[in-house]
Design a protein around this motif. Structure first.
Motif, PDB file in Angstrom:
ATOM      1  N   PRO A  46      -0.895  -5.245   4.442  1.00  0.00           N
ATOM      2  CA  PRO A  46      -0.074  -4.751   5.010  1.00  0.00           C
ATOM      3  C   PRO A  46       0.408  -3.401   4.484  1.00  0.00           C
ATOM      4  CG  PRO A  46       0.211  -6.831   4.762  1.00  0.00           C
ATOM      5  CD  PRO A  46      -0.970  -6.539   3.864  1.00  0.00           C
ATOM      6  N   PRO A  47       1.091  -2.414   5.237  1.00  0.00           N
ATOM      7  CA  PRO A  47       1.519  -1.127   4.786  1.00  0.00           C
ATOM      8  C   PRO A  47       2.574  -1.368   3.563  1.00  0.00           C
ATOM      9  CG  PRO A  47       1.959  -1.089   7.083  1.00  0.00           C
ATOM     10  CD  PRO A  47       1.454  -2.578   6.644  1.00  0.00           C
ATOM     11  N   LEU A  48       2.344  -0.302   2.778  1.00  0.00           N
ATOM     12  CA  LEU A  48       2.908  -0.266   1.403  1.00  0.00           C
ATOM     13  C   LEU A  48       4.443  -0.450   1.577  1.00  0.00           C
ATOM     14  CD1 LEU A  48       3.086   0.107  -1.846  1.00  0.00           C
ATOM     15  CD2 LEU A  48       3.143   2.701  -1.108  1.00  0.00           C
ATOM     16  N   ASP A  49       5.186   0.344   2.626  1.00  0.00           N
ATOM     17  CA  ASP A  49       6.696   0.070   2.518  1.00  0.00           C
ATOM     18  C   ASP A  49       7.119  -1.415   3.026  1.00  0.00           C
ATOM     19  OD1 ASP A  49       5.259   0.553   5.170  1.00  0.00           O
ATOM     20  OD2 ASP A  49       6.698   1.684   6.068  1.00  0.00           O
ATOM     21  N   ASP A  50       6.099  -1.858   3.721  1.00  0.00           N
ATOM     22  CA  ASP A  50       6.448  -3.332   4.024  1.00  0.00           C
ATOM     23  C   ASP A  50       6.373  -4.215   2.984  1.00  0.00           C
ATOM     24  OD1 ASP A  50       6.732  -2.653   6.719  1.00  0.00           O
ATOM     25  OD2 ASP A  50       4.758  -3.538   7.543  1.00  0.00           O
ATOM     26  N   SER A  51       5.500  -3.877   2.212  1.00  0.00           N
ATOM     27  CA  SER A  51       5.373  -4.870   0.780  1.00  0.00           C
ATOM     28  C   SER A  51       6.673  -4.600  -0.187  1.00  0.00           C
ATOM     29  CB  SER A  51       4.048  -4.474   0.011  1.00  0.00           C
ATOM     30  OG  SER A  51       2.837  -4.510   0.740  1.00  0.00           O
ATOM     31  N   VAL A  66       7.516   5.089  -2.267  1.00  0.00           N
ATOM     32  CA  VAL A  66       6.333   5.454  -1.560  1.00  0.00           C
ATOM     33  C   VAL A  66       5.356   6.388  -2.238  1.00  0.00           C
ATOM     34  CG1 VAL A  66       4.963   5.998   0.613  1.00  0.00           C
ATOM     35  CG2 VAL A  66       6.652   4.063   0.297  1.00  0.00           C
ATOM     36  N   ASP A  67       6.266   7.544  -2.301  1.00  0.00           N
ATOM     37  CA  ASP A  67       5.543   9.084  -2.713  1.00  0.00           C
ATOM     38  C   ASP A  67       5.285   8.750  -3.895  1.00  0.00           C
ATOM     39  OD1 ASP A  67       6.176  10.382  -0.504  1.00  0.00           O
ATOM     40  OD2 ASP A  67       8.088  11.402  -1.208  1.00  0.00           O
ATOM     41  N   ARG A  68       6.151   7.997  -4.998  1.00  0.00           N
ATOM     42  CA  ARG A  68       5.595   7.957  -6.521  1.00  0.00           C
ATOM     43  C   ARG A  68       4.299   7.146  -6.597  1.00  0.00           C
ATOM     44  NH1 ARG A  68       4.338   9.581 -11.116  1.00  0.00           N
ATOM     45  NH2 ARG A  68       4.872   8.295 -12.735  1.00  0.00           N
ATOM     46  N   PHE A  69       4.409   5.850  -5.839  1.00  0.00           N
ATOM     47  CA  PHE A  69       3.180   5.073  -5.799  1.00  0.00           C
ATOM     48  C   PHE A  69       1.656   6.141  -5.608  1.00  0.00           C
ATOM     49  CE2 PHE A  69      -0.117   2.126  -4.289  1.00  0.00           C
ATOM     50  CZ  PHE A  69      -0.160   1.123  -5.067  1.00  0.00           C
ATOM     51  N   ARG A  70       1.773   6.944  -4.418  1.00  0.00           N
ATOM     52  CA  ARG A  70       0.921   7.655  -4.269  1.00  0.00           C
ATOM     53  C   ARG A  70       0.629   8.680  -5.444  1.00  0.00           C
ATOM     54  NH1 ARG A  70       2.418   8.885   2.113  1.00  0.00           N
ATOM     55  NH2 ARG A  70       1.817   7.015   2.954  1.00  0.00           N
ATOM     56  N   GLU A  71       1.439   8.885  -6.007  1.00  0.00           N
ATOM     57  CA  GLU A  71       1.320  10.007  -7.221  1.00  0.00           C
ATOM     58  C   GLU A  71       0.782   9.261  -8.325  1.00  0.00           C
ATOM     59  OE1 GLU A  71       5.146  11.239  -8.519  1.00  0.00           O
ATOM     60  OE2 GLU A  71       5.337  12.813  -6.806  1.00  0.00           O
ATOM     61  N   LEU A  72       0.930   8.016  -8.533  1.00  0.00           N
ATOM     62  CA  LEU A  72       0.277   7.371  -9.561  1.00  0.00           C
ATOM     63  C   LEU A  72      -1.103   6.747  -9.153  1.00  0.00           C
ATOM     64  CD1 LEU A  72       3.173   4.543 -10.261  1.00  0.00           C
ATOM     65  CD2 LEU A  72       2.228   6.313 -11.865  1.00  0.00           C
ATOM     66  N   TYR A  73      -1.588   6.928  -7.867  1.00  0.00           N
ATOM     67  CA  TYR A  73      -2.581   6.153  -7.364  1.00  0.00           C
ATOM     68  C   TYR A  73      -3.903   6.875  -7.803  1.00  0.00           C
ATOM     69  CZ  TYR A  73      -5.460   3.412  -4.179  1.00  0.00           C
ATOM     70  OH  TYR A  73      -6.361   2.642  -3.401  1.00  0.00           O
ATOM     71  N   PRO A  74      -4.316   8.215  -7.849  1.00  0.00           N
ATOM     72  CA  PRO A  74      -5.411   8.556  -8.482  1.00  0.00           C
ATOM     73  C   PRO A  74      -5.835   8.159  -9.603  1.00  0.00           C
ATOM     74  CG  PRO A  74      -4.193  10.215  -7.090  1.00  0.00           C
ATOM     75  CD  PRO A  74      -3.227   9.264  -7.227  1.00  0.00           C
TER      76      PRO A  74
END
Length: 206
Positions: A46-51, A66-74
């Motif tokens: 499921p989409p991150l915002d739903d989680s 969501v923005d911070r999760f995407r920053e951590l991701y790489p």
């Protein structure tokens, strides 16, 4: 012209669970919210915002989370993610038959591309941030005849697009659940896909 085959990413082509667990727990520690990395990693799809909503994150904080999760991701997720058995071989099988490969994922597309590049997957097109029946938008646009995924949402997307729904029991959904939801064929892993695909092509040609 060969056919287009679509694939989901998380728990279909890649196992991103270890990094996902760490990234979500890091986000929880930073935000002071009760975000459960283990549960998140065990139920990818499921989409991150739903989680985040499922963990009780306040609606007004979700965009920043969501923005911070995407920053951590790489740095947190990509380096520890591995290809699932049969993933690279399945992509190559489509190309060997003169076809094209398409990845349709609920993941943020720039981060999805990092995985594809890191693992040197042979992917022709990538579409991100689509989930469940919305995946049919990309499948129809690219005229995908087959869609392969590990989640019930992937089966829904394939069926909504009129594509052959191929389930792989490498994610949170069992073989029985995928079949009951309407998957046309279910594999234990993508290691079974190349031989099945060759048979399917022969049947289509015949």
């Amino acid at each position: 012209m060969g056919i287009t085959v679509g694939f989901d990413l998380d728990m279909t082509l890649i196992d991103s669970r270890p990094g996902m667990l760490v990234a979500m727990n890091t986000l929880g520690a930073e935000s002071g919210l009760p975000l459960d990395g283990e549960h998140f990693a065990a139920n990818l799809g499921p989409p991150l915002d739903d989680s985040l909503r499922g963990f009780g994150a306040p609606e007004d904080r979700i965009p920043a989370l969501v923005d911070r999760f995407r920053e951590l991701y790489p740095d947190v997720v990509v380096p520890v993610t591995i290809a699932l058995p049969g993933a690279a071989e399945s992509l190559r099988a489509v190309h060997a038959a003169g076809g094209s490969t398409l990845v349709v994922t609920g993941k943020y597309a720039p981060n999805a591309k990092l995985h594809i590049d890191a693992l040197e997957f042979e992917v022709d097109e990538l579409v991100g941030e689509l989930w469940s029946t919305r995946k049919a938008e990309a499948l129809r646009e690219h005229d995908a005849r087959i869609y392969v995924g590990d989640h019930l949402g992937d089966v829904h997307g394939a069926r909504a697009a009129g594509a052959v729904a191929v389930g792989v029991a490498t994610g949170p959904c069992s073989r029985a659940d995928l079949a009951a939801e309407g998957a046309d064929v279910v594999f234990d892993s993508l290691e079974e896909f190349p031989a099945w695909f060759a048979r399917w092509l022969a049947e289509e040609a015949g």
